[in-house]
Structures are given as structure tokens and as C-alpha cells.
Design an enzyme around this catalytic site. Structure first.
Site, PDB file in Angstrom:
ATOM      1  N   HIS A   1       3.958 -12.621 -23.896  1.00  0.00           N
ATOM      2  CA  HIS A   1       5.374 -12.260 -23.773  1.00  0.00           C
ATOM      3  C   HIS A   1       5.891 -12.714 -22.412  1.00  0.00           C
ATOM      4  O   HIS A   1       5.176 -12.682 -21.408  1.00  0.00           O
ATOM      5  CB  HIS A   1       5.554 -10.749 -23.938  1.00  0.00           C
ATOM      6  CG  HIS A   1       6.977 -10.338 -24.086  1.00  0.00           C
ATOM      7  ND1 HIS A   1       7.828 -10.205 -23.000  1.00  0.00           N
ATOM      8  CD2 HIS A   1       7.717 -10.045 -25.182  1.00  0.00           C
ATOM      9  CE1 HIS A   1       9.023  -9.846 -23.430  1.00  0.00           C
ATOM     10  NE2 HIS A   1       8.985  -9.737 -24.747  1.00  0.00           N
TER      11      HIS A   1
ATOM     12  N   LYS B   1       8.304  -2.126 -25.647  1.00  0.00           N
ATOM     13  CA  LYS B   1       8.056  -2.273 -24.208  1.00  0.00           C
ATOM     14  C   LYS B   1       7.686  -0.909 -23.605  1.00  0.00           C
ATOM     15  O   LYS B   1       6.986  -0.124 -24.244  1.00  0.00           O
ATOM     16  CB  LYS B   1       9.248  -2.937 -23.532  1.00  0.00           C
ATOM     17  CG  LYS B   1       9.627  -4.262 -24.226  1.00  0.00           C
ATOM     18  CD  LYS B   1      10.717  -5.022 -23.535  1.00  0.00           C
ATOM     19  CE  LYS B   1      11.056  -6.287 -24.314  1.00  0.00           C
ATOM     20  NZ  LYS B   1      12.074  -7.108 -23.628  1.00  0.00           N
TER      21      LYS B   1
ATOM     22  N   GLU C   1      10.882 -17.269 -27.411  1.00  0.00           N
ATOM     23  CA  GLU C   1      11.753 -16.451 -26.575  1.00  0.00           C
ATOM     24  C   GLU C   1      12.487 -17.332 -25.565  1.00  0.00           C
ATOM     25  O   GLU C   1      11.869 -17.803 -24.610  1.00  0.00           O
ATOM     26  CB  GLU C   1      10.940 -15.453 -25.752  1.00  0.00           C
ATOM     27  CG  GLU C   1      10.019 -14.540 -26.489  1.00  0.00           C
ATOM     28  CD  GLU C   1       9.276 -13.659 -25.490  1.00  0.00           C
ATOM     29  OE1 GLU C   1       9.589 -12.462 -25.453  1.00  0.00           O
ATOM     30  OE2 GLU C   1       8.420 -14.168 -24.742  1.00  0.00           O
TER      31      GLU C   1
ATOM     32  N   SER D   1      17.326 -11.361 -27.562  1.00  0.00           N
ATOM     33  CA  SER D   1      18.482 -10.477 -27.738  1.00  0.00           C
ATOM     34  C   SER D   1      19.039 -10.494 -29.163  1.00  0.00           C
ATOM     35  O   SER D   1      20.229 -10.708 -29.387  1.00  0.00           O
ATOM     36  CB  SER D   1      19.591 -10.832 -26.734  1.00  0.00           C
ATOM     37  OG  SER D   1      19.165 -10.609 -25.415  1.00  0.00           O
TER      38      SER D   1
ATOM     39  N   GLU E   1       7.647 -11.407 -20.230  1.00  0.00           N
ATOM     40  CA  GLU E   1       7.516 -10.429 -19.150  1.00  0.00           C
ATOM     41  C   GLU E   1       6.087 -10.370 -18.620  1.00  0.00           C
ATOM     42  O   GLU E   1       5.865 -10.124 -17.433  1.00  0.00           O
ATOM     43  CB  GLU E   1       7.995  -9.057 -19.640  1.00  0.00           C
ATOM     44  CG  GLU E   1       9.495  -9.027 -19.877  1.00  0.00           C
ATOM     45  CD  GLU E   1       9.952  -7.949 -20.830  1.00  0.00           C
ATOM     46  OE1 GLU E   1      11.173  -7.892 -21.095  1.00  0.00           O
ATOM     47  OE2 GLU E   1       9.120  -7.179 -21.338  1.00  0.00           O
TER      48      GLU E   1
ATOM     49  N   ASN F   1       9.545  -4.805 -30.398  1.00  0.00           N
ATOM     50  CA  ASN F   1       8.746  -4.624 -29.188  1.00  0.00           C
ATOM     51  C   ASN F   1       9.394  -3.525 -28.354  1.00  0.00           C
ATOM     52  O   ASN F   1      10.425  -3.733 -27.727  1.00  0.00           O
ATOM     53  CB  ASN F   1       8.681  -5.938 -28.404  1.00  0.00           C
ATOM     54  CG  ASN F   1       7.867  -5.820 -27.134  1.00  0.00           C
ATOM     55  OD1 ASN F   1       7.153  -4.845 -26.927  1.00  0.00           O
ATOM     56  ND2 ASN F   1       7.977  -6.817 -26.270  1.00  0.00           N
TER      57      ASN F   1
ATOM     58  N   GLY G   1      17.567  -9.665 -22.297  1.00  0.00           N
ATOM     59  CA  GLY G   1      18.127  -8.638 -21.428  1.00  0.00           C
ATOM     60  C   GLY G   1      19.342  -9.089 -20.641  1.00  0.00           C
ATOM     61  O   GLY G   1      19.804  -8.383 -19.746  1.00  0.00           O
TER      62      GLY G   1
END
Length: 252
Positions: free
Chosen positions: A97, A11, A169, A215, A99, A9, A175
């Protein structure tokens, strides 16, 4: 037999030239790998999907979208529909996702609607679920992920599962430099698979690929991917470097 999948991904990264360069580097580095039961996926930004598809032609790399709108068309400035994606030969989309949930307020109800739109258009979906740090610390993570599965996925028909990939996730590991231990990843992947088996069937559950998305790096990929219910990874930052992404693919 469910497939192994390594998906990158990207992003909001990479312009036109970087997109072409990264895919060309990746094509070269994986062309001789034995990938008979492994899919390699990259997800560039909307503006580079066509460029990415052209660069990936005649290779083992698939190009997918990072998101899409739930409506067929209309006055939705800045949005992209399923028809638009399919018109440029993009037939898989990432939905839910963390985010998108966190920064753009996409909740379970909206994501279920987006999922329905994708399936109605014969699209494959990588559907993301996962808990935040506070839910992990309060030991509520199974309840939270279970709720996301039920609300987002458990209305679909048995036949729809052939077009579903799940990405777990742990939001607290995205991150942050933190990574779920292989045991934590296996616990959650097993929980997800068992939930599907209880609601649908063991056969359906056993054929759904469930990816780990927190990650993933060359240093930890092999240990995480060795877990029996982990079928690959949804990779963020490490997918932006061909060398690192190739090392993760090799770890599968």
C-alpha cells in the site's frame, strides 16, 4: 472470468465495538444483493481481525489483513507473520500500500520478499502499485508503475497469478479529494494488464482482477467501475460507513 471485487481498507480506524457494529450494518445492507461474481472484502486492524471474522461469519464478507512481515517468526517486535494470520483464518493480505511505501520505507525489494512469503504460505495477495503527484506531472507515471510491476511481481511463476489481485493507487488521489478520471483509470489498468500479458500470457492477464484505489466514493464509483479493465475498487474512507460502502458495492 475474473472476479469483481470491492475491498474496504479501514487503515488505523475502528476499535472492537466499531468493528462489530460496522460489519453487522454491512451484513444487513448487502445480504439481499446479487453478488454471484463479486467479492466483498474488509481489512480491519490486526487487533480486530478475529472479532471481524466472527462478526462476518455466515455472510458474504471476507476479512483480510492490511500487512504482514516477511519472516516466519523471530525477534521482530510489533510484527505479524503469515502463520499468525492463517491461524486466525485470515488468508489474504494487502501488500505494498502507498502508505506502507511512503511512511514505512517499504521498497520494491522488500515487497517482493513479502510477496514470496505470502505465496509460499498459500496466501492471496492484494498487491498495490501507483505513482506520486510529481511522477504524474512529469508524465513519468507509466515508467514508475511499470517499474513497480516488474520489480515486485514479475519474478513469480505463472501458477502464482491465481493468488494475485492488483490494486492501482494513484497516490496523488488518496486522501486529497482528487480522483483519477475514468479515462485515466482505464489507461493505467489497461497498461498493467498489457504488461502482464507481454511478460506472461494474455490468458493470465485477462484473469487478474485489477482494482482502482484512489478516493472511490458513491458519487464516482459507477463511472470508474464501468471501464473495461477496472474490476472494482480498494476503498479507503468510504468503507468506514456501511451506507457509502454498500452504495459502492451496488455500483459494481
Amino acid at each position: 472470468m475474473r472476479q469483481k471485487i470491492v475491498a474496504g481498507n479501514w487503515k488505523m480506524n475502528n476499535g472492537k465495538n466499531e468493528t462489530k457494529s460496522l460489519i453487522n450494518d454491512l451484513k444487513s445492507s448487502i445480504k439481499d444483493l446479487p453478488l454471484d461474481n463479486t467479492r466483498v472484502i474488509v481489512s480491519p486492524s490486526y487487533v480486530n481481525l478475529t472479532i471481524a471474522n466472527e462478526a462476518a461469519e455466515n455472510s458474504k464478507i471476507e476479512v483480510v489483513a492490511q500487512n504482514m512481515h516477511q519472516e516466519k517468526s523471530g525477534a521482530y517486535t510489533g510484527e505479524i507473520s503469515a502463520d499468525m494470520l492463517k491461524s486466525i483464518d485470515v488468508n489474504t493480505v494487502i501488500l505494498g500500500h502507498s502508505e506502507r511505501r511512503e511512511y514505512f520505507g517499504e521498497d520494491d525489494e522488500l515487497l517482493a520478499t513479502k510477496l514470496n512469503t505470502a505465496l509460499a504460505n498459500d496466501m492471496e495477495v492484494i498487491f498495490c502499485i501507483g505513482e506520486k503527484l510529481e511522477e504524474r506531472k512529469l508524465d513519468n507515471y507509466l515508467l514508475e508503475v511499470g517499474s513497480q510491476i516488474r520489480n515486485g511481481l514479475f519474478h513469480i511463476k505463472d501458477a502464482d497469478w491465481q493468488n494475485i489481485i492488483i490494486a492501482y493507487e494513484p497516490v496523488w488521489a488518496i486522501g486529497t479529494g482528487e480522483t483519477a478520471t475514468p479515462e485515466q483509470a482505464q489507461e493505467m489498468h489497461s497498461f498493467i494488464r498489457n504488461a502482464i500479458a507481454k511478460r506472461y500470457s494474455k490468458e493470465i492477464a485477462d484473469n487478474v482482477s485489477i482494482l482502482y484505489g484512489g478516493s472511490v466514493k458513491p458519487a464516482n464509483a459507477k463511472e470508474i467501475f464501468s471501464q473495461p479493465d477496472v474490476d472494482g475498487g480498494l476503498v479507503g474512507g468510504a468503507s468506514l460507513k456501511a451506507e457509502d460502502f454498500t452504495a459502492i458495492i451496488k455500483a459494481i
